[in-house]
Design a protein around this motif. Structure first.
Motif, mmCIF file in Angstrom:
data_model
loop_
_atom_site.group_PDB
_atom_site.id
_atom_site.type_symbol
_atom_site.label_atom_id
_atom_site.label_comp_id
_atom_site.label_asym_id
_atom_site.label_seq_id
_atom_site.Cartn_x
_atom_site.Cartn_y
_atom_site.Cartn_z
ATOM 1 N N MET A 107 41.155 32.802 44.408
ATOM 2 C CA MET A 107 40.666 34.021 43.765
ATOM 3 C C MET A 107 41.284 35.265 44.394
ATOM 4 O O MET A 107 41.662 36.207 43.685
ATOM 5 C CB MET A 107 39.142 34.102 43.852
ATOM 6 N N GLN A 108 41.389 35.272 45.705
ATOM 7 C CA GLN A 108 41.984 36.423 46.382
ATOM 8 C C GLN A 108 43.418 36.635 45.910
ATOM 9 O O GLN A 108 43.801 37.758 45.554
ATOM 10 C CB GLN A 108 41.945 36.238 47.896
ATOM 11 N N ASN A 109 44.205 35.575 45.873
ATOM 12 C CA ASN A 109 45.600 35.694 45.446
ATOM 13 C C ASN A 109 45.715 36.109 43.985
ATOM 14 O O ASN A 109 46.493 37.009 43.648
ATOM 15 C CB ASN A 109 46.339 34.366 45.667
ATOM 16 N N ARG A 110 44.947 35.473 43.126
ATOM 17 C CA ARG A 110 45.061 35.754 41.692
ATOM 18 C C ARG A 110 44.575 37.162 41.347
ATOM 19 O O ARG A 110 45.176 37.851 40.525
ATOM 20 C CB ARG A 110 44.321 34.707 40.884
ATOM 21 N N LEU A 111 43.492 37.591 41.969
ATOM 22 C CA LEU A 111 42.981 38.934 41.686
ATOM 23 C C LEU A 111 43.858 40.013 42.314
ATOM 24 O O LEU A 111 44.049 41.083 41.734
ATOM 25 C CB LEU A 111 41.528 39.059 42.154
ATOM 26 N N HIS A 112 44.398 39.733 43.492
ATOM 27 C CA HIS A 112 45.307 40.688 44.133
ATOM 28 C C HIS A 112 46.524 40.942 43.241
ATOM 29 O O HIS A 112 46.962 42.087 43.090
ATOM 30 C CB HIS A 112 45.734 40.174 45.512
ATOM 31 N N LYS A 113 47.047 39.881 42.626
ATOM 32 C CA LYS A 113 48.192 40.030 41.726
ATOM 33 C C LYS A 113 47.840 40.864 40.502
ATOM 34 O O LYS A 113 48.735 41.427 39.857
ATOM 35 C CB LYS A 113 48.695 38.657 41.278
ATOM 36 N N ARG A 114 46.573 40.957 40.176
ATOM 37 C CA ARG A 114 46.120 41.745 39.021
ATOM 38 C C ARG A 114 45.681 43.155 39.425
ATOM 39 O O ARG A 114 45.065 43.868 38.639
ATOM 40 C CB ARG A 114 44.960 41.052 38.320
#
Length: 120
Positions: free
Chosen positions: A16-23
């Motif tokens: 979640m951290q990686n995916r949301l950071h990319k957004r």
């Protein structure tokens, strides 16, 4: 938007951290209720995503305490089908809503953006 994600599943937190950071989200994570409460006391967040089922202090108790510390903080609960009753209790306790796990990333992003737009 600065979001705190609280879940005892470390792989889920990393994903979640990686995916949301990319957004474009700024993400902090906590793997225990105790850790989350320390972070909420020390920092300001725009929203919190909180798992209901955790060892130690469960999500509902974390929610109760967060609402005492920072009543304005929007909290979005994550729950499995077996925890639906707890999710309903959470909404009654002050959570803005709940999502079922596993949560599709686009659903989570949509709810977080909705929370952010309500604060403006």
């Amino acid at each position: 938007m600065h979001v705190l994600i609280v879940d005892d599943e470390l792989e889920f937190l990393d994903l979640m951290q990686n995916r949301l950071h990319k957004r474009g989200f700024s993400i902090d994570t906590a793997s225990t209720g105790e850790m989350a409460l320390e972070m909420v006391t020390a920092r300001t967040f725009d929203a919190m995503v909180l798992d209901v089922k955790m060892p130690g202090i469960d999500g509902i108790e974390v929610l109760r305490r967060v609402k005492q510390i920072r009543p304005e903080l929007p909290v979005l609960l994550l729950t499995g089908h077996a925890s639906m009753e707890a999710a309903m209790t959470g909404v009654e306790t002050g959570a803005v809503d709940y999502l079922l796990k596993p949560v599709p990333i686009n659903d989570l992003i949509m709810r977080l953006r909705d929370i952010a737009s309500r604060k403006d």
